[in-house]
Write a protein that holds these residues in place. Structure first.
Motif, PDB file in Angstrom:
ATOM      1  N   SER A 142      20.993 -33.998   4.452  1.00  0.00           N
ATOM      2  CA  SER A 142      20.492 -33.633   5.772  1.00  0.00           C
ATOM      3  C   SER A 142      20.606 -32.118   5.964  1.00  0.00           C
ATOM      4  CB  SER A 142      21.294 -34.363   6.850  1.00  0.00           C
ATOM      5  OG  SER A 142      20.817 -34.008   8.119  1.00  0.00           O
ATOM      6  N   VAL A 143      19.462 -31.483   6.233  1.00  0.00           N
ATOM      7  CA  VAL A 143      19.419 -30.029   6.368  1.00  0.00           C
ATOM      8  C   VAL A 143      18.701 -29.673   7.676  1.00  0.00           C
ATOM      9  CG1 VAL A 143      18.555 -27.872   5.376  1.00  0.00           C
ATOM     10  CG2 VAL A 143      19.452 -29.670   3.870  1.00  0.00           C
ATOM     11  N   SER A 144      19.301 -28.788   8.443  1.00  0.00           N
ATOM     12  CA  SER A 144      18.699 -28.343   9.701  1.00  0.00           C
ATOM     13  C   SER A 144      17.818 -27.124   9.480  1.00  0.00           C
ATOM     14  CB  SER A 144      19.795 -27.981  10.709  1.00  0.00           C
ATOM     15  OG  SER A 144      20.534 -29.124  11.053  1.00  0.00           O
ATOM     16  N   ALA A 145      16.767 -27.040  10.291  1.00  0.00           N
ATOM     17  CA  ALA A 145      15.890 -25.861  10.318  1.00  0.00           C
ATOM     18  C   ALA A 145      15.886 -25.345  11.751  1.00  0.00           C
ATOM     19  CB  ALA A 145      14.488 -26.227   9.889  1.00  0.00           C
ATOM     20  N   ARG A 146      15.879 -24.030  11.886  1.00  0.00           N
ATOM     21  CA  ARG A 146      15.897 -23.413  13.211  1.00  0.00           C
ATOM     22  C   ARG A 146      14.870 -22.296  13.260  1.00  0.00           C
ATOM     23  NH1 ARG A 146      20.916 -21.191  16.851  1.00  0.00           N
ATOM     24  NH2 ARG A 146      19.820 -19.446  17.803  1.00  0.00           N
ATOM     25  N   VAL A 147      14.124 -22.243  14.367  1.00  0.00           N
ATOM     26  CA  VAL A 147      13.192 -21.144  14.629  1.00  0.00           C
ATOM     27  C   VAL A 147      13.671 -20.420  15.871  1.00  0.00           C
ATOM     28  CG1 VAL A 147      10.819 -20.513  15.218  1.00  0.00           C
ATOM     29  CG2 VAL A 147      11.238 -22.360  13.585  1.00  0.00           C
ATOM     30  N   ASP A 148      13.888 -19.102  15.722  1.00  0.00           N
ATOM     31  CA  ASP A 148      14.253 -18.239  16.850  1.00  0.00           C
ATOM     32  C   ASP A 148      13.022 -17.446  17.272  1.00  0.00           C
ATOM     33  OD1 ASP A 148      16.949 -18.931  16.506  1.00  0.00           O
ATOM     34  OD2 ASP A 148      17.394 -17.154  15.303  1.00  0.00           O
TER      35      ASP A 148
END
Length: 192
Positions: free
Chosen positions: A50-56
Motif C-alpha cells: 500500500s503506497v500513498s500519493a499526494r498532490v500539493d
C-alpha cells in the motif's frame, strides 16, 4: 506520504492510497476542485504494498527549487509518492500525470500551448505533453515521467519568426560621390 514543502506555501492538497504490484498499473484519482492534477497512474518495478500519493497545489513556485520555470505559470504542484526516496526511476517503470487547464485561460494569457514542466537535476525540464480531450470547461492533458517531484503547468507563447531590419536609405561612407564635369568657363586656362 509527507510533503517537503513548507505548509505556508500549500494552498490545498489531497492524498490517495493504492496497492502497487510489480509491472501492474495503479491509478490514483484526485477530486479536490482546482487541484490541477486529477489523476496519476504508476507502473512500479517491484511489489511495494500500500503506497500513498499526494498532490500539493502551491501558492507560488515551490520553495524546494532554485528558480521559476519559463513561461506563464497556470499552477505549481508537487507530486509525492510513498516514503522519501521511493518515487524514483529505480522504483517506477512508468508514470502518467493527467491534468486540466480552464478552457479560457490560454487565450486570456496569450499562450497557444500548454506543457507540464518538471524540476529535475537543478533545471526545469519540459515533459512531452499531449491534449487528450475537453470536459466541463476544462482542457485535459497528459504527460509521462519516471519519477515524481516539483511540477508546473505552464503556458507557452508562440515564437514569432525574427524579421531582419529594413535597409536604410543612407549612403554608406565608403561610397565616393562622382566629381562633376567642369563647365566651359571653368575649363579655360587662366591668362597671364
Amino acid at each position: 506520504v509527507s510533503s517537503n514543502e513548507p505548509f505556508a506555501n500549500i494552498e490545498k492538497y489531497e492524498t490517495r492510497e493504492q496497492y502497487l504490484y510489480a509491472d501492474r498499473e495503479a491509478t490514483y484519482s484526485f477530486t479536490t476542485p482546482d487541484l490541477g492534477v486529477y489523476m496519476i497512474s504508476v507502473t512500479p518495478a517491484e511489489n511495494a504494498g500500500s503506497v500513498s500519493a499526494r498532490v500539493d497545489l502551491l501558492k507560488d513556485t515551490s520553495t524546494i527549487v532554485d528558480l521559476a520555470p519559463d513561461g506563464v505559470v497556470y499552477k505549481n504542484v508537487n507530486i509525492w509518492l510513498g516514503t522519501s526516496g521511493f518515487a524514483t526511476s529505480e522504483n517506477i517503470r512508468d508514470a502518467v500525470i493527467r491534468f486540466k487547464v480552464s478552457r479560457d485561460w490560454p487565450s486570456a494569457h496569450s499562450v497557444d500551448s500548454i506543457v507540464l514542466m518538471q524540476y529535475t537535476g537543478g533545471n526545469w525540464v519540459e515533459l512531452k505533453t499531449v491534449k487528450i480531450g475537453e470536459s466541463d470547461g476544462d482542457i485535459l492533458y497528459e504527460s509521462s515521467t519516471d519519477h515524481f517531484s516539483c511540477f508546473a503547468i505552464v503556458g507557452k507563447a508562440k515564437e514569432m519568426p525574427v524579421v531582419p531590419d529594413k535597409p536604410t536609405d543612407e549612403v554608406p561612407s565608403e561610397v565616393v560621390q562622382p566629381t562633376p564635369e567642369p563647365t566651359e568657363e571653368e575649363g579655360k586656362s587662366p591668362g597671364f
